[in-house]
Design an enzyme around this catalytic site. Structure first.
Site, short mmCIF file in Angstrom:
data_model
loop_
_atom_site.label_atom_id
_atom_site.label_comp_id
_atom_site.label_asym_id
_atom_site.label_seq_id
_atom_site.Cartn_x
_atom_site.Cartn_y
_atom_site.Cartn_z
N ASP A 46 60.75 52.96 70.82
CA ASP A 46 60.85 52.27 69.53
C ASP A 46 61.34 53.24 68.45
O ASP A 46 61.57 52.85 67.31
CB ASP A 46 59.54 51.60 69.13
CG ASP A 46 58.37 52.57 69.01
OD1 ASP A 46 58.55 53.77 69.26
OD2 ASP A 46 57.26 52.10 68.68
N SER A 47 61.56 54.49 68.84
CA SER A 47 62.23 55.46 67.98
C SER A 47 63.63 54.99 67.61
O SER A 47 64.24 55.52 66.67
CB SER A 47 62.32 56.83 68.67
OG SER A 47 62.81 56.71 70.00
N ASP A 85 58.97 51.02 75.25
CA ASP A 85 57.88 51.01 74.28
C ASP A 85 57.50 49.59 73.89
O ASP A 85 58.38 48.74 73.66
CB ASP A 85 58.29 51.75 73.00
CG ASP A 85 57.94 53.22 73.04
OD1 ASP A 85 56.99 53.58 73.78
OD2 ASP A 85 58.60 54.00 72.35
N LYS A 115 55.15 51.42 77.59
CA LYS A 115 54.35 52.48 76.96
C LYS A 115 53.63 51.89 75.76
O LYS A 115 54.23 51.19 74.95
CB LYS A 115 55.21 53.67 76.53
CG LYS A 115 54.39 54.81 75.89
CD LYS A 115 55.16 56.12 75.86
CE LYS A 115 56.26 56.11 74.83
NZ LYS A 115 55.75 55.98 73.43
N GLU A 117 50.82 52.80 72.58
CA GLU A 117 50.16 53.83 71.80
C GLU A 117 48.69 53.50 71.58
O GLU A 117 48.30 52.34 71.53
CB GLU A 117 50.85 53.99 70.45
CG GLU A 117 52.29 54.47 70.53
CD GLU A 117 52.91 54.66 69.16
OE1 GLU A 117 52.19 54.60 68.14
OE2 GLU A 117 54.14 54.89 69.10
N GLU A 184 51.72 63.66 72.10
CA GLU A 184 52.70 63.99 71.06
C GLU A 184 52.09 64.82 69.94
O GLU A 184 51.05 64.45 69.38
CB GLU A 184 53.31 62.71 70.48
CG GLU A 184 54.35 63.00 69.40
CD GLU A 184 55.21 61.82 69.01
OE1 GLU A 184 56.07 61.98 68.12
OE2 GLU A 184 55.02 60.74 69.60
#
Length: 277
Positions: A46-47, A85, A115, A117, A184
């Site tokens: 999602d970067s 993501d 993925k 978070e 991270e």
């Protein structure tokens, strides 16, 4: 022929002390290049909200946008494991919605894993997605979707309380069934402790060399930006400079009439041309 890298390959790599390589990709062309180069895993991050869309964070990225980019990446990949993501608010409301949205990433996007978070706050939700037979990679430490709560993009785990929380989150995620965890922006020693204490592999980004693998944003690694380079990034190329020079050469040749040259044009039969007059 290269062997397909899978979720099981992640565990086999850790068990055999083989480091795992991972890079982001957001489109077919780049995905095809990194896959052909032999990368183990491609992350549709999602970067893309920052490096592809130009936003200041990942928060504006939607589920439909992630599915769109994942579909493009999957078309370019043959051997790497494609992880996508789950964007902000796609799994935060309820377990049922999380499973449904993760399922869309697999069914519509073609991802092989997602993925997610977060640690203790989302461990039960992550377990529900895993129980739905969807492989999940965890992500703790600096979690970009929590940038507002963190007060910015800051290194996490530098004090005793936050370090203990991250370590406990890692163990909770392993118990929830994730196949790997991204660490991270945490201190190297903390990442080393977590990596040694877990059975599953860790993937670091700004977490030192002790992790079982590494991931970087492809645009950062290729030097496509010149205004800001995170400390944890090594630029293996300077494409910003090279692309700028190439575009300037193109502009000059177009203006001077040097492009296109004869080898870039197509001929036609002179008899046909005469009939047009």
């Amino acid at each position: 022929m290269a062997q397909k890298f899978t979720v099981k390959s992640f565990q086999e790599a850790k068990d055999n002390n083989r480091k795992i390589s991972m890079l982001t990709a957001y489109d077919y062309s780049m995905a095809k290049i990194v896959d052909a180069a032999g990368i183990d895993s491609v992350l549709v991050g999602d970067s893309l909200g920052m490096v592809f869309q130009g936003n200041e964070s990942t928060l504006p990225v939607t589920l439909d946008e992630m599915i769109y980019h994942t579909k493009a990446v999957v078309r370019g990949v043959k051997n790497a494991l494609v992880v996508a993501d789950m964007p902000f608010l796609s799994y935060h409301v309820s377990k049922e919605e999380a499973v449904r949205n993760a399922g869309r990433m697999i069914k519509e996007g073609g991802a092989e894993a997602v993925k997610m978070e977060g640690g203790s706050l989302f461990s039960e939700t992550i377990k529900a997605v895993v129980d739905a037979q969807i492989p999940v990679m965890g992500h703790i430490g600096l979690t970009p979707q929590s940038v507002n709560a963190f007060g910015g993009f800051k290194v996490q785990g530098k004090d005793e309380q936050s370090a203990k929380r991250i370590w406990e989150d890692a163990k909770l995620l392993e118990e929830a069934g994730v196949f790997a965890i991204t660490l991270e922006c945490i201190p190297d020693k903390l990442a080393q402790l977590i990596t040694k204490s877990l059975r599953i592999p860790t993937i670091g980004i700004g977490a030192g060399k002790s992790c079982d693998g590494q991931v970087l944003v492809i645009n950062d690694m290729l030097g496509m930006f010149s205004d800001f380079v995170p400390r944890f990034v090594k630029q293996y190329a300077k494409l910003n400079t090279e692309i700028t020079a190439a575009v300037q050469d193109y502009i000059a040749e177009v203006r001077e009439g040097d492009f296109p040259a004869g080898e870039h044009t197509f001929d036609m039969d002179a008899d046909i041309l005469e009939k047009l007059y």
